[in-house]
Design a protein around this motif. Structure first.
Motif, short mmCIF file in Angstrom:
data_model
loop_
_atom_site.label_atom_id
_atom_site.label_comp_id
_atom_site.label_asym_id
_atom_site.label_seq_id
_atom_site.Cartn_x
_atom_site.Cartn_y
_atom_site.Cartn_z
N ARG A 1 45.24 32.71 35.07
CA ARG A 1 46.36 33.35 36.00
C ARG A 1 47.44 32.38 35.88
NH1 ARG A 1 46.03 38.05 38.71
NH2 ARG A 1 47.02 36.97 40.48
N GLN A 2 47.45 31.38 34.89
CA GLN A 2 48.83 30.35 34.72
C GLN A 2 48.70 29.69 35.88
OE1 GLN A 2 49.44 33.87 34.11
NE2 GLN A 2 48.84 33.69 32.08
N GLY A 3 47.57 29.22 36.41
CA GLY A 3 47.54 28.18 37.48
C GLY A 3 48.01 28.91 39.02
N ARG A 4 48.47 30.24 38.90
CA ARG A 4 48.81 30.84 40.20
C ARG A 4 47.40 31.12 41.10
NH1 ARG A 4 49.74 36.98 40.72
NH2 ARG A 4 50.63 36.88 42.88
N PHE A 5 47.54 30.85 42.37
CA PHE A 5 46.57 30.93 43.27
C PHE A 5 46.03 32.46 43.30
CE2 PHE A 5 44.86 31.62 47.91
CZ PHE A 5 43.87 30.72 47.57
N ARG A 6 45.03 32.62 43.22
CA ARG A 6 44.22 33.91 43.32
C ARG A 6 43.32 34.11 44.58
NH1 ARG A 6 40.19 36.20 39.02
NH2 ARG A 6 39.07 37.08 40.61
N SER A 7 43.64 35.10 45.11
CA SER A 7 42.81 35.27 46.61
C SER A 7 42.20 36.88 46.48
CB SER A 7 43.29 35.06 48.09
OG SER A 7 42.61 35.30 49.09
N THR A 8 40.97 37.06 46.50
CA THR A 8 40.38 38.43 46.60
C THR A 8 39.24 38.62 47.64
OG1 THR A 8 38.80 37.86 44.65
CG2 THR A 8 40.94 38.80 44.06
N LEU A 9 38.97 39.90 47.77
CA LEU A 9 37.64 40.14 48.51
C LEU A 9 36.95 41.05 47.23
CD1 LEU A 9 35.98 40.01 51.33
CD2 LEU A 9 36.93 42.67 51.45
N GLU A 10 35.64 40.14 46.94
CA GLU A 10 34.85 41.02 46.06
C GLU A 10 33.77 41.74 46.87
OE1 GLU A 10 35.30 40.64 42.82
OE2 GLU A 10 37.14 39.38 43.54
N VAL A 11 34.01 43.05 46.55
CA VAL A 11 32.93 44.02 47.19
C VAL A 11 31.69 44.56 46.29
CG1 VAL A 11 32.81 46.28 48.38
CG2 VAL A 11 35.11 44.75 48.44
N LEU A 12 30.68 44.23 46.70
CA LEU A 12 29.39 44.51 45.92
C LEU A 12 28.69 45.58 46.93
CD1 LEU A 12 28.30 40.84 45.67
CD2 LEU A 12 29.64 42.03 44.00
N ARG A 13 27.73 46.48 45.97
CA ARG A 13 26.77 47.29 46.59
C ARG A 13 25.29 46.51 46.45
NH1 ARG A 13 27.54 51.94 48.12
NH2 ARG A 13 29.19 52.25 46.76
N VAL A 14 24.64 46.35 47.90
CA VAL A 14 23.30 45.89 48.04
C VAL A 14 22.48 46.77 48.25
CG1 VAL A 14 22.11 43.94 48.94
CG2 VAL A 14 24.64 43.62 48.40
N SER A 15 21.34 46.86 47.51
CA SER A 15 20.13 47.58 47.88
C SER A 15 18.64 47.15 47.15
CB SER A 15 20.18 49.16 47.28
OG SER A 15 20.10 49.21 45.89
N LEU A 16 17.87 47.43 47.99
CA LEU A 16 16.44 47.04 47.41
C LEU A 16 16.29 47.52 45.94
CD1 LEU A 16 14.45 46.95 50.64
CD2 LEU A 16 15.32 45.09 49.24
#
Length: 99
Positions: free
Chosen positions: A16-31
């Motif tokens: 990202r060329q040194g640019r700050f990145r802020s994300t929310l990673e969304v995951l699906r979780v199941s047995l």
């Protein structure tokens, strides 16, 4: 109840060329299915320019709430709302004022 998990992620990576990145990673979780990525919510534009403003202060996504079919992501830069069926675009964005 929908088997979703949100994990805040922040990064100063070179791609990202040194640019700050802020994300929310969304995951699906199941047995049965384990853990699988669903998508990402990006707040990089909301927090751009606020990095390092105060000592011991970081602008990244801090919290998320999942209600009904929506994901609410909150950072110091603002709040976004995304439908769980399409995380690529927000249905609402509320930038917070810069002090």
């Amino acid at each position: 109840s929908r088997g979703l998990l949100g994990i805040p992620f922040s990064d100063w990576s070179a791609p990202r060329q040194g640019r700050f990145r802020s994300t929310l990673e969304v995951l699906r979780v199941s047995l049965t299915g384990g853990i699988a990525p669903v998508g990402s919510i990006d707040h990089s534009d909301l927090v751009a320019g606020t990095e390092g403003r105060y000592a011991n202060w970081t602008p990244q996504i801090r919290r998320s709430v999942m209600m009904d079919d929506f994901v609410y992501a909150v950072s110091y830069g603002g709040l976004t709302v995304h439908a769980t069926r399409d995380l690529s675009r927000s249905v609402a964005t509320i930038p917070f004022p810069v002090e």
